[in-house]
Design a protein around this motif. Structure first.
Motif, short mmCIF file in Angstrom:
data_model
loop_
_atom_site.label_atom_id
_atom_site.label_comp_id
_atom_site.label_asym_id
_atom_site.label_seq_id
_atom_site.Cartn_x
_atom_site.Cartn_y
_atom_site.Cartn_z
N GLY A 103 0.96 -1.05 -0.16
CA GLY A 103 -0.07 -0.08 0.00
C GLY A 103 0.75 1.22 0.05
N HIS A 104 1.44 1.70 1.16
CA HIS A 104 1.95 2.72 1.12
C HIS A 104 3.48 2.77 0.50
CE1 HIS A 104 -0.16 4.79 4.41
NE2 HIS A 104 -0.48 3.32 4.94
N GLY A 105 4.02 1.58 0.39
CA GLY A 105 5.53 1.56 -0.27
C GLY A 105 5.00 1.50 -1.85
N ARG A 106 4.39 0.57 -2.26
CA ARG A 106 4.19 0.17 -3.93
C ARG A 106 3.23 1.15 -4.20
NH1 ARG A 106 8.49 -2.45 -5.87
NH2 ARG A 106 8.56 -4.75 -5.30
N GLY A 107 2.13 1.94 -3.63
CA GLY A 107 0.92 2.63 -3.93
C GLY A 107 -0.15 2.06 -4.32
N LEU A 108 -0.44 0.70 -3.97
CA LEU A 108 -1.70 0.15 -4.16
C LEU A 108 -2.71 0.92 -3.37
CD1 LEU A 108 -0.71 -3.53 -5.01
CD2 LEU A 108 -1.06 -1.77 -6.57
N GLY A 109 -3.89 0.67 -3.73
CA GLY A 109 -5.06 1.33 -2.98
C GLY A 109 -5.20 0.52 -1.44
N LEU A 110 -5.27 1.42 -0.52
CA LEU A 110 -5.57 0.67 0.76
C LEU A 110 -6.70 0.13 0.97
CD1 LEU A 110 -3.59 3.71 2.98
CD2 LEU A 110 -2.77 1.36 2.27
N VAL A 164 7.60 3.16 3.40
CA VAL A 164 6.69 1.89 4.29
C VAL A 164 6.82 2.24 5.97
CG1 VAL A 164 7.57 -0.40 5.22
CG2 VAL A 164 7.57 0.19 2.46
N ALA A 165 7.94 2.94 6.32
CA ALA A 165 8.13 3.40 7.54
C ALA A 165 6.84 4.28 8.04
CB ALA A 165 9.38 3.90 7.98
N ALA A 166 6.61 5.24 7.26
CA ALA A 166 5.56 6.12 7.37
C ALA A 166 4.21 5.50 7.53
CB ALA A 166 5.49 7.26 6.20
N GLY A 167 4.13 4.67 6.67
CA GLY A 167 2.71 3.60 6.42
C GLY A 167 2.47 3.01 7.90
N PHE A 168 3.66 2.33 8.34
CA PHE A 168 3.60 1.60 9.67
C PHE A 168 3.16 2.51 10.78
CE2 PHE A 168 6.33 -1.93 8.00
CZ PHE A 168 5.34 -2.97 8.21
N ALA A 169 3.92 3.75 10.67
CA ALA A 169 3.65 4.62 11.89
C ALA A 169 2.15 5.27 11.81
CB ALA A 169 4.55 6.01 11.84
N ALA A 170 1.43 5.41 10.54
CA ALA A 170 0.31 5.96 10.47
C ALA A 170 -0.82 4.87 11.00
CB ALA A 170 0.04 6.21 9.08
N MET A 171 -0.47 3.51 10.66
CA MET A 171 -1.17 2.54 11.08
C MET A 171 -1.33 2.54 12.71
SD MET A 171 -1.24 -0.53 8.44
CE MET A 171 0.67 -0.43 8.21
N ALA A 172 0.03 2.71 13.15
CA ALA A 172 -0.05 2.35 14.75
C ALA A 172 -0.70 3.73 15.34
CB ALA A 172 1.41 2.42 15.03
#
Length: 211
Positions: A103-110, A164-172
């Motif tokens: 999602g966040h890394g590859r840009g696919l729809g969440l 990817v790191a930003a995606g993990f942080a956002a989910m948490a």
């Protein structure tokens, strides 16, 4: 599902130390750790296709579908039976990694990925996802120290890892009931103690107590 069955997922970017922490947490719980991709015979074959840098690059949708196939096998063969027996399961990566990487890394729809994850898992969510948080530069330096084992995902560069790191942080941050972030920059024992404390605070004691 048994009343005491719990699923704990260790999540984070490559090089954060989550694999070590998953092993140590599993030892403290008294179970064998599991991991994605590759925890089942089918998953082992999928892992090679997904991560072997010698193989052709995958398009993002193919990558996401193969990750989902690995997780479906993992849940059916390993996770669901253990949970139904009332056991705790500690896994190195679970659904959060799909949303972060594909999602966040590859840009696919969440939204699409969230549906795919729910379908592949039969709706089984981690009771707690523990984000082992380190900065990207530290993680990449750790990964570079083990050049012989660097896989295709680890070679995607700094910008990819930052997304990817930003995606993990956002989910948490968005789901504090099911996520907890632990500082992964300390020594291995320090991080292990923090992980164990976080899990105990959220989920209590495992069957048979802490080892």
């Amino acid at each position: 599902m048994g009343a005491t069955g719990r699923l704990v997922a260790l999540e984070g970017i490559d090089g954060c130390g989550k694999t070590t922490q998953a092993r140590l947490l599993a030892e403290a719980v008294g179970v064998e750790p599991t991991a994605e991709p590759g925890a089942t015979p089918v998953g082992g074959a999928l892992r090679r296709v997904l991560l072997d840098p010698a193989l052709p690059e995958l398009v993002p949708r193919t990558e996401a579908l193969l990750m989902a196939a690995d997780r479906a096998e993992h849940v059916a063969r390993v996770i669901a039976p253990a949970l139904q027996a009332g056991a705790w399961v500690v896994t190195d990566r679970y659904s959060g990694s799909t949303l972060a990487y594909q999602g966040h890394g590859r840009g696919l729809g969440l939204d699409d990925l969230s549906w795919l994850v729910a379908w592949a898992t039969g709706g089984i969510q981690a009771d707690l996802s523990v984000l082992v948080a380190v900065d990207v530069d530290t993680a990449l330096a750790r990964a570079a120290a083990r050049v012989a084992t660097v896989d295709r995902m680890e070679r995607l560069g700094v910008d990819f890892q930052r997304r990817v790191a930003a995606g993990f942080a956002a989910m948490a941050a968005a789901d504090p009931e099911r996520w907890v972030a632990v500082d992964g920059t300390g020594t291995v024992p320090e991080v292990a103690a923090a992980v164990r404390t976080a899990v105990a605070d959220r989920l209590g004691d495992p069957p048979g107590g802490w080892r």
